[in-house]
Write a protein that holds these residues in place. Sequence first.
Motif: not given
Length: 196
Positions: A133, A145-146, A149, A152-153
């Motif tokens: 990030l 980033l997990s 994350d 979602r992207k």
Amino acid sequence: MFKVYAIDGVTPVVDPSAYVHPTAVLIGDVIVGPGVYVGPLASLRGDFGRIILSEGSNVQDTCVIHGVAENDTLVDVDGHIGHGAVLHGCTIGRNAMVGMNAVVMDQAVIGESSIVAAMAFVKVGLSIPPRSLVVGAPARVLRELSDADIARKSFGTRQYQRLTERCLQTMRAVDPLTRVEDDRARIAPEQANPPE
């Protein structure tokens, strides 16, 4: 038809499965791959160097992408370029995202599955590791980033891939209505969201 211009004998290439909005401008050495979405008022200037939009990537409204002579400007597979972003002679890795109004400069490399936050400024030559990030001006890595994350992207990118299909199938120029119809239709989530 969108605005396409050759320069020095080099003409843009657009895959038939891509959608390029009629107000977008493509100049010179621009290669738009399969399933790519290019939004309204985007400007892709391949008049100094090559621009490559790889399969499934998207470049949203009012983005500016300018190629440079020193290296290709690349948005890799499933790259996601948010509204108003500027890319200049850089590499955006596979499944990476550049947020709204962010700027990524010459020879910068954004690693795979990274996210550049809205309004960030990525300076010349900066190399961002995968799954990062990136925030601020000048940009810096805030954290890794997990998986959530990145998921979602990736969902957002799939929405734009679905939008490409919807635009190719149903978008057309029309005259506006003069009043709201009774029982006016809405765009339902199942229309906008990709299948699970």
